[in-house]
Design a protein around this motif. Sequence first.
Motif, PDB file in Angstrom:
ATOM      1  N   CYS A  79       1.016  -1.131  -0.070  1.00  0.00           N
ATOM      2  CA  CYS A  79      -0.007   0.139   0.096  1.00  0.00           C
ATOM      3  C   CYS A  79       0.970   1.437  -0.129  1.00  0.00           C
ATOM      4  O   CYS A  79       1.558   1.295   0.765  1.00  0.00           O
ATOM      5  CB  CYS A  79      -0.926  -0.043   1.383  1.00  0.00           C
ATOM      6  SG  CYS A  79      -2.084   1.275   1.254  1.00  0.00           S
ATOM      7  N   CYS A  83      -0.806   5.715   6.300  1.00  0.00           N
ATOM      8  CA  CYS A  83      -1.806   6.006   7.621  1.00  0.00           C
ATOM      9  C   CYS A  83      -0.885   5.577   8.884  1.00  0.00           C
ATOM     10  O   CYS A  83      -0.601   4.291   9.001  1.00  0.00           O
ATOM     11  CB  CYS A  83      -2.927   5.061   7.572  1.00  0.00           C
ATOM     12  SG  CYS A  83      -3.955   5.410   5.867  1.00  0.00           S
ATOM     13  N   CYS A  86      -1.641   2.361  10.909  1.00  0.00           N
ATOM     14  CA  CYS A  86      -1.998   1.295  10.212  1.00  0.00           C
ATOM     15  C   CYS A  86      -0.820  -0.031  10.673  1.00  0.00           C
ATOM     16  O   CYS A  86       0.261   0.392  10.410  1.00  0.00           O
ATOM     17  CB  CYS A  86      -2.053   1.208   8.731  1.00  0.00           C
ATOM     18  SG  CYS A  86      -2.272  -0.120   7.567  1.00  0.00           S
ATOM     19  N   ALA A  89      -0.203  -2.469   6.490  1.00  0.00           N
ATOM     20  CA  ALA A  89       0.514  -2.303   5.255  1.00  0.00           C
ATOM     21  C   ALA A  89       1.795  -2.291   5.200  1.00  0.00           C
ATOM     22  O   ALA A  89       2.648  -2.235   6.190  1.00  0.00           O
ATOM     23  CB  ALA A  89      -0.256  -0.895   4.610  1.00  0.00           C
TER      24      ALA A  89
HETATM   25  S1  SF4 Z   1      -5.134   1.870   6.414  1.00  0.00           S
HETATM   26 FE1  SF4 Z   1      -3.266   0.764   5.844  1.00  0.00          FE
HETATM   27  S2  SF4 Z   1      -3.908  -0.479   4.010  1.00  0.00           S
HETATM   28 FE2  SF4 Z   1      -5.580   1.094   4.354  1.00  0.00          FE
HETATM   29  S3  SF4 Z   1      -4.688   2.922   2.955  1.00  0.00           S
HETATM   30 FE3  SF4 Z   1      -3.895   3.190   4.998  1.00  0.00          FE
HETATM   31  S4  SF4 Z   1      -1.929   2.385   4.853  1.00  0.00           S
HETATM   32 FE4  SF4 Z   1      -3.004   1.559   3.092  1.00  0.00          FE
END
Ligand code: SF4
Length: 384
Positions: A79, A83, A86, A89
């Motif tokens: 990804c 974020c 998170c 990712a």
């Molecule tokens: S929450 Fe994680 S998987 Fe979803 S967009 Fe953000 S970084 Fe990417």
Amino acid sequence: MIEARLSSVQRRTVARAGLDDIADKVVSEQRLSYEDGIRLFASPDLAAIGALANLVRERLHGDLTYFNRNIHINATNVCEASCIFCSFARLEEGMPAAYTMSIDEAVGRIAALQDAFITEVHIVNGLHPGLPFSYYTDLLRAIKAARPDLHIKGFTAVEMHYYAQKYGMTYAQVIEALREAGLESMPGGGAEIFHERARRKLCHDKVDAEGWLEVHRTAHRLGMRTNCTMLFGSIEKNEERVDHLVRLRELQDESLAARATDPSKGWFQTFIPLKFHNENNRLARLSAPTGHDALRTIAISRLMLDNIPHIKSYWIMLGQDIAQLSLSYGASDLDGTVREERIYHMAGAQTPQELTRNQLIHLIRAAGRIPVERDTHYNVVAEA
Ligand code: SF4
């Protein structure tokens, strides 16, 4: 008026909390204001707030408590967004724990279930910069070919927005193309917190609040039912939680108004408050939200979202104990059997990867409620 619907003990509890006027509104089915939401979040009196939320829950659903049998597929965790909450990712292929399933591999997980009775596949992925759009349509077609009986709920508004930008399509074109390949409804992920201050810190490089809402508005206009969420317990303020709930309620008002003249339109079926987890991410310094905060947030969501049928307690994130308790604090859905959840287990969730149908039924019955197995659209599959 309160006396007619709350027990004397609950009436005293509500009065002690200074929430008489809000209770009057709840009992008489008046909409709560933004200011009411702020007052509810400022109150530490969980018993009072819970009693009001339970009143709404029982008015809408009695003791009925819904769950389904489903499987989660997270086809890739690569990804390019960043974020900070998170744990799932990975920025690039080749990084430790990064993965992208082949279509055969993803479908193989479903095929491996053979004739196991499930009704839904839930698909959510990272924003992979290197995959063609056909990867997603091929994935949907392959799942439908392997198990045409399964409802496919997939692709958050964050993913839909990313595809629109990356592949030069409108939101409607993305949704229609995925639907033509087999998509039937959308999950509610990626909403996080809409407010600009918190969103800029949490997830500055993915779709903004207006984009998230516009994707769902488009899906509803095209006749698709969707869910909605809020990430709670990280850096957001109470005002930002209430702002988030009010914005969802406003979109639902629009969608239900459109549906009143054209019943083919879609709407939000369920709101899912998602509890922040603090492991393996850049917010590990923060304390995890408490059980008190989780129950309070579920209860206030039930009170503020007067036009969304269900509040779902996602047991994967809340833990089985809080999810079960929440059935007396406004929640009317426990999600599903799940199987193979990755996103929150990589963030430290200690819950199992799967609950059996019997385990879900036990949790619901032990809470004094009536379990109902549903499909994705809340049609009753079986009363357990
Ligand atoms: S929450 Fe994680 S998987 Fe979803 S967009 Fe953000 S970084 Fe990417």
